[in-house]
Motif scaffolding. Structure first.
Motif, PDB file in Angstrom:
ATOM      1  N   ALA A  39      -1.949   3.293  -6.195  1.00 19.80           N
ATOM      2  CA  ALA A  39      -2.836   3.469  -7.400  1.00 19.80           C
ATOM      3  C   ALA A  39      -3.348   4.792  -7.417  1.00 19.80           C
ATOM      4  O   ALA A  39      -3.668   5.403  -8.369  1.00 19.80           O
ATOM      5  N   ILE A  40      -3.844   5.189  -6.090  1.00 15.35           N
ATOM      6  CA  ILE A  40      -4.262   6.823  -6.188  1.00 15.35           C
ATOM      7  C   ILE A  40      -3.248   7.705  -6.521  1.00 15.35           C
ATOM      8  O   ILE A  40      -3.805   8.526  -7.221  1.00 15.35           O
ATOM      9  N   GLU A  41      -2.086   7.450  -6.166  1.00 15.81           N
ATOM     10  CA  GLU A  41      -1.060   8.566  -6.557  1.00 15.81           C
ATOM     11  C   GLU A  41      -0.744   8.313  -8.044  1.00 15.81           C
ATOM     12  O   GLU A  41      -0.262   9.252  -8.534  1.00 15.81           O
ATOM     13  N   ALA A  42      -1.247   7.219  -8.700  1.00 15.07           N
ATOM     14  CA  ALA A  42      -1.073   6.809 -10.070  1.00 15.07           C
ATOM     15  C   ALA A  42      -2.231   7.450 -10.919  1.00 15.07           C
ATOM     16  O   ALA A  42      -2.196   7.597 -12.060  1.00 15.07           O
ATOM     17  N   GLY A  43      -3.309   7.973 -10.133  1.00 15.50           N
ATOM     18  CA  GLY A  43      -4.257   8.806 -10.876  1.00 15.50           C
ATOM     19  C   GLY A  43      -5.731   7.727 -10.862  1.00 15.50           C
ATOM     20  O   GLY A  43      -6.525   8.607 -11.356  1.00 15.50           O
ATOM     21  N   VAL A  44      -5.683   6.705 -10.144  1.00 18.58           N
ATOM     22  CA  VAL A  44      -7.088   6.320  -9.998  1.00 18.58           C
ATOM     23  C   VAL A  44      -7.674   6.985  -9.132  1.00 18.58           C
ATOM     24  O   VAL A  44      -7.199   7.460  -8.112  1.00 18.58           O
ATOM     25  N   ASP A  45      -9.199   7.015  -9.306  1.00 21.01           N
ATOM     26  CA  ASP A  45      -9.984   7.913  -8.658  1.00 21.01           C
ATOM     27  C   ASP A  45     -10.172   7.196  -7.203  1.00 21.01           C
ATOM     28  O   ASP A  45     -10.481   5.860  -7.225  1.00 21.01           O
ATOM     29  N   PRO A  46      -9.921   7.863  -6.260  1.00 21.04           N
ATOM     30  CA  PRO A  46     -10.114   7.212  -4.721  1.00 21.04           C
ATOM     31  C   PRO A  46     -11.437   6.590  -4.355  1.00 21.04           C
ATOM     32  O   PRO A  46     -11.492   5.799  -3.678  1.00 21.04           O
ATOM     33  N   ALA A  47     -12.323   7.243  -5.035  1.00 17.58           N
ATOM     34  CA  ALA A  47     -13.752   6.795  -4.754  1.00 17.58           C
ATOM     35  C   ALA A  47     -13.948   5.283  -5.186  1.00 17.58           C
ATOM     36  O   ALA A  47     -14.753   4.825  -4.690  1.00 17.58           O
ATOM     37  N   ALA A  48     -13.112   5.054  -6.327  1.00 19.12           N
ATOM     38  CA  ALA A  48     -13.150   3.632  -6.872  1.00 19.12           C
ATOM     39  C   ALA A  48     -12.608   2.792  -5.968  1.00 19.12           C
ATOM     40  O   ALA A  48     -12.950   1.413  -5.919  1.00 19.12           O
ATOM     41  N   LEU A  49     -11.805   3.095  -5.204  1.00 18.83           N
ATOM     42  CA  LEU A  49     -11.066   2.283  -4.284  1.00 18.83           C
ATOM     43  C   LEU A  49     -11.652   2.519  -2.904  1.00 18.83           C
ATOM     44  O   LEU A  49     -10.812   1.624  -1.931  1.00 18.83           O
ATOM     45  N   ALA A  50     -12.565   3.316  -2.712  1.00 17.37           N
ATOM     46  CA  ALA A  50     -12.931   3.320  -1.307  1.00 17.37           C
ATOM     47  C   ALA A  50     -13.295   2.057  -0.524  1.00 17.37           C
ATOM     48  O   ALA A  50     -13.167   1.862   0.843  1.00 17.37           O
ATOM     49  N   GLU A  51     -13.989   1.169  -1.118  1.00 19.01           N
ATOM     50  CA  GLU A  51     -14.431  -0.201  -0.533  1.00 19.01           C
ATOM     51  C   GLU A  51     -13.210  -1.053  -0.152  1.00 19.01           C
ATOM     52  O   GLU A  51     -13.163  -1.598   0.799  1.00 19.01           O
ATOM     53  N   SER A  52     -12.264  -1.164  -1.156  1.00 20.55           N
ATOM     54  CA  SER A  52     -11.238  -1.772  -0.915  1.00 20.55           C
ATOM     55  C   SER A  52     -10.156  -1.310   0.218  1.00 20.55           C
ATOM     56  O   SER A  52      -9.678  -1.901   0.969  1.00 20.55           O
ATOM     57  N   ILE A  53     -10.186   0.019   0.192  1.00 22.28           N
ATOM     58  CA  ILE A  53      -9.429   0.727   1.281  1.00 22.28           C
ATOM     59  C   ILE A  53     -10.210   0.510   2.784  1.00 22.28           C
ATOM     60  O   ILE A  53      -9.366   0.032   3.728  1.00 22.28           O
ATOM     61  N   SER A  54     -11.303   0.565   2.681  1.00 26.96           N
ATOM     62  CA  SER A  54     -12.178   0.225   4.022  1.00 26.96           C
ATOM     63  C   SER A  54     -12.048  -1.285   4.542  1.00 26.96           C
ATOM     64  O   SER A  54     -11.606  -1.355   5.477  1.00 26.96           O
ATOM     65  N   GLU A  55     -11.921  -1.953   3.568  1.00 28.15           N
ATOM     66  CA  GLU A  55     -11.636  -3.309   3.884  1.00 28.15           C
ATOM     67  C   GLU A  55     -10.335  -3.485   4.431  1.00 28.15           C
ATOM     68  O   GLU A  55     -10.170  -4.472   5.297  1.00 28.15           O
ATOM     69  N   ALA A  56      -9.187  -3.127   3.561  1.00 32.46           N
ATOM     70  CA  ALA A  56      -8.194  -3.120   4.247  1.00 32.46           C
ATOM     71  C   ALA A  56      -7.666  -2.719   5.344  1.00 32.46           C
ATOM     72  O   ALA A  56      -7.045  -3.207   6.100  1.00 32.46           O
ATOM     73  N   GLN A  57      -8.229  -1.537   5.653  1.00 35.64           N
ATOM     74  CA  GLN A  57      -8.124  -0.942   6.900  1.00 35.64           C
ATOM     75  C   GLN A  57      -8.738  -1.732   8.212  1.00 35.64           C
ATOM     76  O   GLN A  57      -8.050  -1.690   9.209  1.00 35.64           O
ATOM     77  N   ALA A  58      -9.936  -2.484   7.969  1.00 33.58           N
ATOM     78  CA  ALA A  58     -10.527  -3.076   8.612  1.00 33.58           C
ATOM     79  C   ALA A  58      -9.989  -4.500   9.001  1.00 33.58           C
ATOM     80  O   ALA A  58      -9.624  -4.745  10.266  1.00 33.58           O
ATOM     81  N   GLN A  59      -9.265  -4.968   8.273  1.00 36.30           N
ATOM     82  CA  GLN A  59      -8.376  -6.335   8.358  1.00 36.30           C
ATOM     83  C   GLN A  59      -7.435  -5.721   9.302  1.00 36.30           C
ATOM     84  O   GLN A  59      -6.864  -6.386  10.119  1.00 36.30           O
ATOM     85  N   ARG A  60      -6.624  -4.588   8.822  1.00 41.37           N
ATOM     86  CA  ARG A  60      -5.334  -4.284   9.717  1.00 41.37           C
ATOM     87  C   ARG A  60      -5.801  -3.762  11.275  1.00 41.37           C
ATOM     88  O   ARG A  60      -5.007  -4.369  12.029  1.00 41.37           O
ATOM     89  N   THR A  61      -6.858  -3.084  11.392  1.00 43.38           N
ATOM     90  CA  THR A  61      -7.354  -2.811  12.529  1.00 43.38           C
ATOM     91  C   THR A  61      -7.672  -4.091  13.487  1.00 43.38           C
ATOM     92  O   THR A  61      -7.285  -4.071  14.750  1.00 43.38           O
ATOM     93  N   THR A  62      -8.494  -4.885  12.988  1.00 40.40           N
ATOM     94  CA  THR A  62      -8.876  -6.150  13.674  1.00 40.40           C
ATOM     95  C   THR A  62      -7.575  -7.122  13.937  1.00 40.40           C
ATOM     96  O   THR A  62      -7.374  -7.422  15.232  1.00 40.40           O
ATOM     97  N   THR A  63      -6.504  -6.989  13.023  1.00 39.95           N
ATOM     98  CA  THR A  63      -5.541  -7.961  13.450  1.00 39.95           C
ATOM     99  C   THR A  63      -4.608  -7.163  14.439  1.00 39.95           C
ATOM    100  O   THR A  63      -4.235  -7.870  15.020  1.00 39.95           O
ATOM    101  N   GLN A  64      -4.547  -5.885  14.245  1.00 44.85           N
ATOM    102  CA  GLN A  64      -3.759  -5.381  15.349  1.00 44.85           C
ATOM    103  C   GLN A  64      -4.426  -5.360  16.644  1.00 44.85           C
ATOM    104  O   GLN A  64      -3.527  -5.783  17.725  1.00 44.85           O
TER     105      GLN A  64
END
Length: 67
Positions: A39-64
């Motif tokens: 989505a970022i590569e397609a032009g979506v503002d990264p700031a608009a996705l910051a919370e979603s990215i943080s949540e996904a990264q947290a889920q990945r880290t916790t699961t690992q």
């Protein structure tokens, strides 16, 4: 503590099921991160996705960590 043989087999199944659940959670988090990156590569503002990215990264880290 003594575990009966039949209980030991049941516990092995639970361990395998838990491992499979963690594997699926990790795959879900990684897929979500790839979609957010696309989505970022397609032009979506990264700031608009910051919370979603943080949540996904947290889920990945916790699961690992849980594996």
């Amino acid at each position: 503590m003594v575990i009966q043989v039949q209980d030991a087999g049941h516990l092995g199944g639970e361990v395998r099921a838990a491992a499979e659940t963690l594997k699926k959670r990790l795959a879900t988090a990684e897929t979500r991160l790839r979609r957010l990156q696309a989505a970022i590569e397609a032009g979506v503002d990264p700031a608009a996705l910051a919370e979603s990215i943080s949540e996904a990264q947290a889920q990945r880290t916790t699961t690992q960590h849980d594996q």
